[in-house]
Design an enzyme around this catalytic site. Structure first.
Site, PDB file in Angstrom:
ATOM      1  N   MET A  69       8.765   4.742   5.346  1.00 39.11           N
ATOM      2  CA  MET A  69       8.863   3.337   4.940  1.00 39.11           C
ATOM      3  C   MET A  69      10.121   3.098   4.097  1.00 39.11           C
ATOM      4  SD  MET A  69       6.467   2.177   6.659  1.00 39.11           S
ATOM      5  CE  MET A  69       7.096   0.537   6.360  1.00 39.11           C
ATOM      6  N   GLU A  70      10.496   4.104   3.316  1.00 42.78           N
ATOM      7  CA  GLU A  70      11.721   3.998   2.514  1.00 42.78           C
ATOM      8  C   GLU A  70      12.943   3.916   3.433  1.00 42.78           C
ATOM      9  OE1 GLU A  70       9.074   5.750   1.724  1.00 42.78           O
ATOM     10  OE2 GLU A  70       8.664   5.022  -0.303  1.00 42.78           O
ATOM     11  N   ASP A 110      23.466 -11.972   5.268  1.00 43.71           N
ATOM     12  CA  ASP A 110      23.819 -12.872   4.169  1.00 43.71           C
ATOM     13  C   ASP A 110      25.327 -13.100   4.091  1.00 43.71           C
ATOM     14  OD1 ASP A 110      23.416 -14.364   1.727  1.00 43.71           O
ATOM     15  OD2 ASP A 110      24.058 -12.596   0.609  1.00 43.71           O
ATOM     16  N   LEU A 120       0.806  -1.214   0.000  1.00 39.42           N
ATOM     17  CA  LEU A 120       0.000   0.000   0.000  1.00 39.42           C
ATOM     18  C   LEU A 120       0.843   1.270   0.000  1.00 39.42           C
ATOM     19  CD1 LEU A 120      -2.734  -1.307   2.454  1.00 39.42           C
ATOM     20  CD2 LEU A 120      -2.745  -1.384  -0.022  1.00 39.42           C
ATOM     21  N   CYS A 121       2.141   1.135  -0.216  1.00 41.16           N
ATOM     22  CA  CYS A 121       3.025   2.299  -0.337  1.00 41.16           C
ATOM     23  C   CYS A 121       2.890   2.953  -1.707  1.00 41.16           C
ATOM     24  CB  CYS A 121       4.486   1.865  -0.175  1.00 41.16           C
ATOM     25  SG  CYS A 121       5.084   1.984   1.503  1.00 41.16           S
ATOM     26  N   HIS A 122       3.005   4.255  -1.724  1.00 40.35           N
ATOM     27  CA  HIS A 122       2.989   4.996  -2.978  1.00 40.35           C
ATOM     28  C   HIS A 122       4.366   4.961  -3.642  1.00 40.35           C
ATOM     29  CE1 HIS A 122      -0.358   6.655  -0.671  1.00 40.35           C
ATOM     30  NE2 HIS A 122      -0.925   6.891  -1.826  1.00 40.35           N
TER      31      HIS A 122
END
Lengths: 151, 151, 151, 151, 151, 151
Positions: free
Chosen positions: D111-112, D126, D75-77
């Site tokens: 969010m970024e 990793d 739901l992120c733009h």
């Protein structure tokens, strides 16, 4: 007679230059339907009744597809979508996906709305393919599109 | 009565475990059509006549979409496609996209073939949208799918 | 003392060559938690109670992330995942994401399981960020991983 | 009591419409830590000492993740990031990833910033997974976010 | 006279069917060079001397590009790369990118090796474009490719 | 002496902050050539003569690559391209790809134009690799770039 905007006089494909257009609020609504057998519909209704995931997964896939449109369709521009909505609803003979996409930009969002509907329906196809061998996707089309000046 | 393979007893979505299946040659063929106005068809025919790019762009987009299917459809597995073919042909009332996808794997390629058809038709929509306001995409469906043992 | 498998003697990063390994069934399980305020938990519980979308959206995002792991993490190999499962559950102080990923391949799937957990929790963060200003993601770790010979 | 911005009254997920907001300079800073064993830290310190690639690879992965956020989180733009910075530094018990993201837009970039931190730490995981069996990622959280009017 | 494998008798593009080939160990090595001004080379040498990030960023970008090749080149197959290596080194008049890619599969990895070299050099271009107005990329070519039977 | 815009004083890579720049119309043109054997050129000429797909597939791949540039090159910004054009033409000793990209933004589009040329030429390489063992890509460079104030 009209002329393809993406095709030049020699028949070659081309990305249209939208750089001279003024940014406007663009909105488009699209729809499409997947035709399902009665038994499949019953299973989806049961899933919807207990608020299972079938329609939600399709809706999320549709929203994600709206954001990927310029990657899917070669001559589409990249856009910054301000809103994408996908609603799936059970009807008599299948499931309908209704979509709405908005952006502020120099080109419309109809391909985004249509891609969202297509991918939502393909996602329902994927989830039902073990039980229904006669599905088909019909009537993917634009309902309307608007452009409004920015205030 | 059947049961959704991707949905558990609580109605939750799930990626099917295909790890226990034996790899086989999987093949699927799908089709779909975009309905076009006579004038649009005429323009496409002219473009096809001078071997312009319209159908080629759609075919390339379809092949690319086949490879992106697991990114588009949340519960699809990643696959190594060994062949993807998309052929677009002009018919009386529109353009038909016929697709064929093959892989060697533990799960079928019908979603890949259907995605290829959908995106090829959306690409034609995109190229014709300046001249045709009544397009719709119809009859996206599987034609057949086969699995053959590896030699 | 151990040695980084991805780093050569000059300290340079490297993708490990897994070509000589025999394909095996690889499975990994990971987990992580997002800590939420009581009010947020209440809203999620209400949403879960009416079987709303919050946890489902996070689970789907986690499954998609498992498939994108090699694109996110530079030295990860591309894999063909045969199964990805993400389950989100409300606990006393937040939401836990438990993940399980399987493949048949020459390298393990722990990064896939960990990426799925991370992105599922980020998705919950995204949906709750208007109501909770103190969220944090904790304890992303591997639970176990196994390799089993193919029959 | 608050309300989820992404969830409607029926509990369904939704992309928020940000089209009516005025574009502003948005900035967000996030952080997170991966807990490492002493031996692993020693190896990373040696690598950092000879300016090896470990921290750089993680930083690059974090920057790339910031740009992929709308693809990862349903739901992120989509946004046009004007700056993304990821700095990894060795601390007493692990490696901390500090991130900063800026954009000019109608919605924030938290969010970024959080995705960048998560993926940077997963990348360190990793690279260290051959030597450390007890890693865990902790404390992924927002440090602050601001919005400033455009001049 | 030869014949294009990807082009049928009517001149139409086509993805080659590799499904009948036996999986083998495939390896390919490619190279390419970016020509730089003396001043730029000096800056890169200084950066390399203090083990800065310039060459590492390019190498990571190249490895990532190898994994994205089938998304970049329309008729390329998706592959599971078992190893990708990109080494950038300063030479008299620029920077050379040497790449090596391996997979076990039914088709070769030369396009992966060439894509890795191209994107590594483009990444150097990007980092140097503020100081050097005369860069050009030269000599992107295959060095060799091999196929070896699986044991 | 100049200074790398993407590299800080410690030699670390960095995404440049373009947030303070005023959006302008940015345009860039790039070019590159693939050197082909006479026999290959003859096959391409025949294909071009019957307006086959070879050059079109390369052009479409180039346009798509322009849109993917920020995903390929780690420190590139995401942009909204308003126009991307790729033209491939047969010359005496190979095929030249000329590209032009435009956007309205705070940073230039030269990397987009160069990526488009590189990927178009790699696509030709892919289609010709069965018939020509001596191809090489040469002279990928910027032709010019401009910035113009918005009206």
């Amino acid at each position: 007679m009209g002329k393809f905007s993406h095709i030049d006089n020699e028949g070659k494909a081309n990305m249209v230059d939208v750089g001279d257009k003024i940014p406007q609020i663009r909105e488009a609504r699209a729809t499409g339907k997947i035709i399902l057998e009665e038994q499949t519909l019953q299973l989806i209704n049961e899933n919807a009744l207990k608020k299972g995931d079938v329609l939600t997964v399709a809706e999320i896939a549709g929203i994600q597809a709206a954001k990927k449109t310029s990657d899917l369709i070669p001559l589409c521009h990249t856009l910054q979508i301000t809103k994408a909505e996908v609603k799936c609803r059970v009807v008599e003979d299948g499931v309908v996906a209704d979509t709405m996409v908005k952006c502020i930009g120099q080109t419309g969002v109809e391909m985004e709305a249509l891609s969202a509907a297509s991918v939502a329906l393909l996602t329902i196809y994927d989830m039902c393919k073990a039980v229904d061998k006669n599905m088909r996707i019909e009537g993917i089309k634009l309902l309307d599109k608007t452009k409004t000046d920015l205030k």
